[in-house]
Design a protein around this motif. Structure first.
Motif, short mmCIF file in Angstrom:
data_model
loop_
_atom_site.label_atom_id
_atom_site.label_comp_id
_atom_site.label_asym_id
_atom_site.label_seq_id
_atom_site.Cartn_x
_atom_site.Cartn_y
_atom_site.Cartn_z
N ASP A 211 0.83 -1.20 0.00
CA ASP A 211 0.00 0.00 0.00
C ASP A 211 0.87 1.25 0.00
O ASP A 211 0.61 2.22 -0.73
N LYS A 214 2.60 1.82 -3.41
CA LYS A 214 1.72 2.35 -4.45
C LYS A 214 1.24 3.76 -4.13
O LYS A 214 0.87 4.52 -5.03
N PRO A 300 -8.93 3.77 3.24
CA PRO A 300 -8.22 3.14 2.11
C PRO A 300 -8.78 3.53 0.75
O PRO A 300 -8.02 3.73 -0.20
N ARG A 304 -6.07 4.32 -2.36
CA ARG A 304 -5.69 3.18 -3.18
C ARG A 304 -5.99 3.48 -4.64
O ARG A 304 -7.00 4.11 -4.95
#
Length: 547
Positions: A211, A214, A300, A304
């Motif tokens: 995570d 990215k 998230p 993301r």
């Protein structure tokens, strides 16, 4: 087995795949298919051009035993998986796509730098945690006992009559053995996709690390990276202005010292514990990233990559605003200042600090740090601030903390039921609410426990246990020893002279018993140790209420 991991992160510098520098050219028609350790010395031709991708996870997940085993395997000619590399035509640099730990272990041996010597000292700005030094020394000793240092084996070839037959054999192997190489063809995007694919096989990247990789240009990941190493190590924020970089590193060090000092070992000898557990561990990466997101209200789906632009997850849910990349560092600093403010509410000596005792709030009865309890305390204190309940908390703090100490195992029960970090943070926070509310209303301890177990109010998985519920062996385990040390430390802990709750001396302040405004002097007899908030907000409330 060793306790601490070996930090080899400094040995292969990071760089952007698409960086441009003199020396770039077209892909050569032929390229070497193996590399020798002698190529990896400071004088070797290969070492100066080696790089890791700038998003590469920290090379700090091997034990001293594993580093030693790799070096020995190399010298014995055992099969070692190929190192996968990619060469940039824009810079001429060679990037490690897979095998950074293997390559770094051999570089560490060749440089005699296991996280504590010249390259590492420069990389970490001369700030090497005690745990990192211990791991380095343990590795150096194991290497010496197992195969000998690189310099020793190099000299053995020149002085064969001064070494054992075994060391001479390894030295001769060193002169011709090499590691196999494989090369990724194509441009930077192919190299990055290869990195993700390859590193999700075998030993997969930890989901939190993936995570953060990215989201590497987003403020939550940048802030977490800064906090984890106190602003040292690879500077993920190096594209920002010098003043912003300085602010990031300053705040990172302040927060690191606040929550991760003193260093924590496995054996607890006192109640002087860091509020956020061990700073030098794999778990701390998860905890710090969760802390940054938790404090800043980041979910998230906001960062993301599958989020896309503004979208709805369902008909009853509000649109999600994506967290964008931070181009100038302002968002990263905003996130970091929010974390600093939240941390200073529970620890430190600022006037607003409650100075929560780590052994009361953040550690289980066996001495294990509970990240979920740390996040829950952050949220609970913020709730007290928002609801203007700090005074009510201070009035009942003594009894509140006595309840937590007596029923410390409730933390373990909740974490076992719900899981780690944010999954258990909300239930623990709910327990705190119910306990405080019960105390304010004058409910007995048994009554509060009934409320915690009541399916209509909380339905928390808490169960009162006694000494007879435990089974013990003949010897004292580390957990038992930790429990005894913690219990003794909590029983003998000093108390705040204003609220009566346990006082962590590192977060205490010296207060005038008789205020200066009322004629109090600076004599020792007029001094008392208190919580910072008790010395400011709560004391002023008590003084005003007596008028």
């Amino acid at each position: 087995m060793a306790t601490h991991m070996v930090n080899l992160d400094a040995l292969i510098p990071r760089e952007d795949f698409e960086s441009i520098s003199p020396g770039g050219d077209a892909q050569p028609s032929a390229i070497q298919n193996s590399i020798r350790v002698t190529d990896l010395t400071l004088e070797g031709f290969a070492y100066p051009v080696l790089r890791k991708p700038d998003f590469q996870r920290e090379t700090a997940n091997w034990t001293p035993e594993k580093v030693t085993a790799l070096v020995r395997s190399y010298l014995e000619g055992d099969l070692i998986p190929a190192i996968i590399l990619w060469r940039s035509t824009m810079s001429g640099k060679v990037f490690v796509i897979d095998g950074a730990h293997r390559l770094s272990a051999l570089i560490a041996w060749a440089h005699d730098d296991y996280g504590d010597r010249h390259t590492s000292l420069r990389f970490f700005d001369n700030i090497i945690p005690d745990e990192q030094r211990k791991a380095a020394e343990a590795t150096r000793q194991l290497i010496q006992e197992s195969v000998g240092s690189f310099s020793d084996l190099s000299l053995a070839l020149k002085n064969p009559d001064t070494v054992s037959d075994q060391r001479l054999r390894l030295a001769r192997n060193l002169s011709f053995l090499s590691l196999p190489l494989q090369w990724v063809p194509g441009e930077a995007d192919k190299a990055e996709s290869s990195f993700y694919r390859i590193n999700q096989q075998a030993t997969a990247i930890d989901p939190t690390e993936l995570d953060m990789i990215k989201a590497r240009r987003k403020p939550n990941a940048l802030a977490a990276r800064a906090f984890i190493r106190a602003g040292t190590g690879h500077k993920y924020w190096s594209s920002f202005s010098e003043s912003v970089q300085a602010d990031i590193e300053s705040i990172a060090k302040e927060v690191y010292d606040l929550i991760f000092r003193p260093n924590l070992d496995l054996s607890i000898k006192s109640a002087d514990l860091p509020v956020a557990g061990r700073g030098y561990s794999a778990d701390s990466v998860k905890m710090v990233f969760e802390l940054v997101n938790f404090v800043n209200g980041v979910q998230p789906e906001m960062w993301r990559e599958e989020t896309g632009s503004r979208r709805r997850k369902g008909s009853n849910e509000e649109a999600v605003t994506p967290l964008t990349d931070d181009s100038d560092g302002s968002a990263t600093l905003k996130f970091m200042r929010a974390v600093k403010k939240a941390a200073e509410r529970i620890a430190g000596k600022t006037p607003a600090s409650l100075g929560l005792h780590p052994a009361v709030y953040f550690y289980s009865y066996t001495g294990r740090f509970q990240p979920a309890a740390f996040l829950a305390a952050i949220a609970f204190v913020q709730e007290l601030v928002n609801k203007r309940m700090l005074v009510k908390f201070s009035e009942n703090r003594d009894a509140f903390e006595d309840f937590l100490v007596k029923h410390k195992y409730f933390l373990n029960q909740i974490v076992r039921r719900y899981g780690s970090l944010q999954r258990s943070a909300a239930p623990i926070q709910q327990m705190y609410r119910i306990v405080l509310k019960g105390l304010i209303e004058g409910v007995s301890v048994d009554g509060i426990i009934s409320r915690l177990q009541d399916p209509d109010t909380a339905r928390l998985p808490v169960k009162v246990i006694t000494a007879g519920d435990h089974e013990y062996g003949r010897d004292f385990s580390t957990r038992t020893k930790n429990a005894v040390y913690l219990e003794t430390a909590l029983q003998t802990s000093p108390r705040c002279n204003i609220c009566g709750a346990r006082l962590h001396t590192r977060f205490s302040t010296v207060d005038h018993k008789i205020r200066k405004e009322d004629g109090g002097t600076g004599a020792p007899g007029n001094a008392q140790l208190v919580h910072p908030y008790c010395n400011s907000g709560y004391k002023e409330y008590l003084h005003a209420s007596r008028r």
